[in-house]
Design an enzyme around this catalytic site. Structure first.
Site, PDB file in Angstrom:
ATOM      1  N   ARG A 119       0.863  -1.189   0.000  1.00 46.13           N
ATOM      2  CA  ARG A 119       0.000   0.000   0.000  1.00 46.13           C
ATOM      3  C   ARG A 119       0.900   1.240   0.000  1.00 46.13           C
ATOM      4  O   ARG A 119       1.815   1.349   0.811  1.00 46.13           O
ATOM      5  CB  ARG A 119      -0.945   0.005   1.218  1.00 46.13           C
ATOM      6  CG  ARG A 119      -1.934  -1.167   1.178  1.00 46.13           C
ATOM      7  CD  ARG A 119      -3.106  -0.955   2.108  1.00 46.13           C
ATOM      8  NE  ARG A 119      -3.999   0.077   1.621  1.00 46.13           N
ATOM      9  CZ  ARG A 119      -5.028   0.565   2.329  1.00 46.13           C
ATOM     10  NH1 ARG A 119      -5.253   0.110   3.561  1.00 46.13           N
ATOM     11  NH2 ARG A 119      -5.813   1.491   1.836  1.00 46.13           N
ATOM     12  N   ASP A 158      -2.825   9.264   7.189  1.00 45.56           N
ATOM     13  CA  ASP A 158      -1.966   8.233   6.615  1.00 45.56           C
ATOM     14  C   ASP A 158      -0.571   8.765   6.318  1.00 45.56           C
ATOM     15  O   ASP A 158       0.391   8.005   6.249  1.00 45.56           O
ATOM     16  CB  ASP A 158      -2.593   7.662   5.347  1.00 45.56           C
ATOM     17  CG  ASP A 158      -3.830   6.860   5.727  1.00 45.56           C
ATOM     18  OD1 ASP A 158      -4.911   7.471   5.873  1.00 45.56           O
ATOM     19  OD2 ASP A 158      -3.692   5.646   5.948  1.00 45.56           O
ATOM     20  N   ASN A 166      -5.436  11.637   4.232  1.00 42.90           N
ATOM     21  CA  ASN A 166      -6.258  10.713   5.019  1.00 42.90           C
ATOM     22  C   ASN A 166      -7.332  10.158   4.088  1.00 42.90           C
ATOM     23  O   ASN A 166      -7.419  10.513   2.906  1.00 42.90           O
ATOM     24  CB  ASN A 166      -6.862  11.423   6.238  1.00 42.90           C
ATOM     25  CG  ASN A 166      -7.497  10.445   7.209  1.00 42.90           C
ATOM     26  OD1 ASN A 166      -6.896   9.439   7.560  1.00 42.90           O
ATOM     27  ND2 ASN A 166      -8.720  10.712   7.627  1.00 42.90           N
TER      28      ASN A 166
HETATM   29  O1  MRU Z   1      -7.643   2.479   3.706  1.00 43.67           O
HETATM   30  P1  MRU Z   1      -7.543   2.433   5.208  1.00 43.67           P
HETATM   31  O2  MRU Z   1      -8.765   1.890   5.867  1.00 43.67           O
HETATM   32  O3  MRU Z   1      -6.275   1.758   5.665  1.00 43.67           O
HETATM   33  O4  MRU Z   1      -7.435   3.959   5.620  1.00 43.67           O
HETATM   34  C1  MRU Z   1      -7.370   4.297   6.973  1.00 43.67           C
HETATM   35  C2  MRU Z   1      -7.378   5.751   7.197  1.00 43.67           C
HETATM   36  O5  MRU Z   1      -7.430   6.550   6.291  1.00 43.67           O
HETATM   37  C3  MRU Z   1      -7.199   6.187   8.618  1.00 43.67           C
HETATM   38  O6  MRU Z   1      -7.932   7.353   8.867  1.00 43.67           O
HETATM   39  C4  MRU Z   1      -5.713   6.466   8.851  1.00 43.67           C
HETATM   40  O7  MRU Z   1      -4.961   5.356   8.486  1.00 43.67           O
HETATM   41  C5  MRU Z   1      -5.432   6.800  10.249  1.00 43.67           C
HETATM   42  S1  MRU Z   1      -5.509   5.357  11.266  1.00 43.67           S
HETATM   43  C6  MRU Z   1      -5.094   5.697  12.850  1.00 43.67           C
END
Ligand code: MRU
Length: 362
Positions: free
Chosen positions: A90, A241, A251
């Site tokens: 990712r 993120d 995010n």
């Molecule tokens: O695609 P995801 O579900 O991994 O995305 C998660 C998010 O965007 C969260 O808001 C971010 O990782 C912060 S987690 C503490």
């Protein structure tokens, strides 16, 4: 955080057996199902398929994935190949890259026969730090929430987007850590939970808030604006993120729209994230890679059918063109403050370097 009244973490490591157990988040909120991860490929699959998700938990899982890989072959070639495979899963959450870089910096100098044991210890250290940092974020956020509740009355209405809670970390979460701290401290807190199409991480947020007994209401993403206009939101808090050096925040897609609506309505917009989410090498949001995920995440709607069996419905024909960016960037100017384990700072390079002066030296 409590599940059925029992303090529980999202990842269980078994170093003696060289395996970990994770919660398969693709089955939540309908089933709490633990999955054993015992190979490098299973670890990479868990991250890519979003069995584990959320930036901090992705990083911790990758660290353990590397430790698992070294149990079969701890040579330089395999270490590099395993790290590369995990890194490719990712692109946006910098915690993944941060955790792997940290693991490699510890493991590279060691002789092969010492690497596996050292990897398990380092992955455990990363997991413990995650728990401690999120707990500290909770206390800093709690101070902000207390100030808001003094100004606006005792009941606090907090809006969040996606899931930046317990499930996205090893424990406590980032954005939800202040919510749990406020609830546990006796503040009257209610959370507006944004559904977060297309992957519906808001349903994970609702599930974990319910487990801990925090009052909340799930809303369609498009309802955020009217609730803000009606004065029903005291603050918005989200995770991240990746936070660039200038304070721009990547995010979950839809975060930017909440920041815009919050700004238009004078509602504070907070971003909570640990050090592992800060990317001082990335100058601004323009340079953050945004993951484009499979269009079927959007074409298919998942849920339980009338008999309670998990199933998927096509809401669009397979050939319908869609685009599915998983994240967006909220410019620093729309962020009221960033909450980290070291405290609260403005979303700017000065603010971030004020908390992390050592980052100025690379
Ligand atoms: O695609 P995801 O579900 O991994 O995305 C998660 C998010 O965007 C969260 O808001 C971010 O990782 C912060 S987690 C503490």
């Amino acid at each position: 955080m409590n599940i059925d009244g029992i303090p529980t973490r999202t990842l269980r490591a078994h170093p003696e057996r060289r395996v970990i157990d994770i919660i398969d988040q693709t089955r939540l909120p309908h089933a709490l199902h633990w999955v054993r991860v015992s190979t490098l490929d299973e670890a990479a699959h868990a991250i890519r398929a979003m069995q584990v998700r959320g930036a901090p938990l992705i990083g911790v899982t990758a660290a353990y994935g590397l430790a698992i890989a070294l149990a079969t072959d701890a040579s330089n070639v395999h270490l590099q190949a395993a790290a590369a495979l995990l890194r490719s899963t990712r692109p946006t959450a910098v915690n993944l890259h941060w955790a792997l870089a940290r693991m490699e910096s510890v493991l590279d100098p060691l002789p092969a026969e010492q690497r596996c044991a050292a990897a398990w210890l380092e992955a455990a250290a990363i997991a413990e730090e995650d728990v401690a940092q999120n707990a500290a974020i909770g206390q800093h956020g709690l101070s902000l929430f207390r100030q808001i509740s003094h100004r606006h009355g005792p009941a606090l209405n907090i809006m969040t987007h996606c899931n930046a809670g317990w499930l996205a970390t090893v424990d406590w979460g980032t954005a939800l850590s202040p919510v749990y701290a406020a609830h546990d401290a006796g503040l009257s807190v209610h959370v507006w939970v944004s559904e977060t199409r297309p992957r519906n991480q808001g349903l994970l947020t609702a599930w974990e808030l319910a487990q801990h007994g925090v009052p909340h209401t799930v809303i369609a993403d498009n309802a955020a604006g009217i609730l803000m206009r009606e004065g029903k939101v005291d603050a918005v808090i989200v995770g991240a993120d990746r936070i660039a050096a200038n304070g721009d925040v990547a995010n979950k897609v839809g975060t930017y729209l909440k920041a815009l609506a919050g700004g238009d309505n004078g509602i504070p917009f907070y971003v909570a994230a640990p050090r592992s989410t800060l990317d001082f090498a990335c100058p601004d949001g323009e340079n953050i890679p945004i993951e484009e995920r499979d269009g079927d995440e959007f074409r298919l709607v998942h849920g339980l059918d009338a008999r309670g069996v998990p199933s998927a419905l096509h809401q669009l024909p397979a050939k319908e063109a869609v685009t599915n960016p998983a994240f967006d960037v909220t410019p620093a100017r729309l962020v009221t403050a960033i909450i980290t384990e070291r405290g609260v700072c403005p979303a700017s390079s000065e603010g971030l370097l004020g908390l992390y002066p050592e980052a100025a030296h690379g």
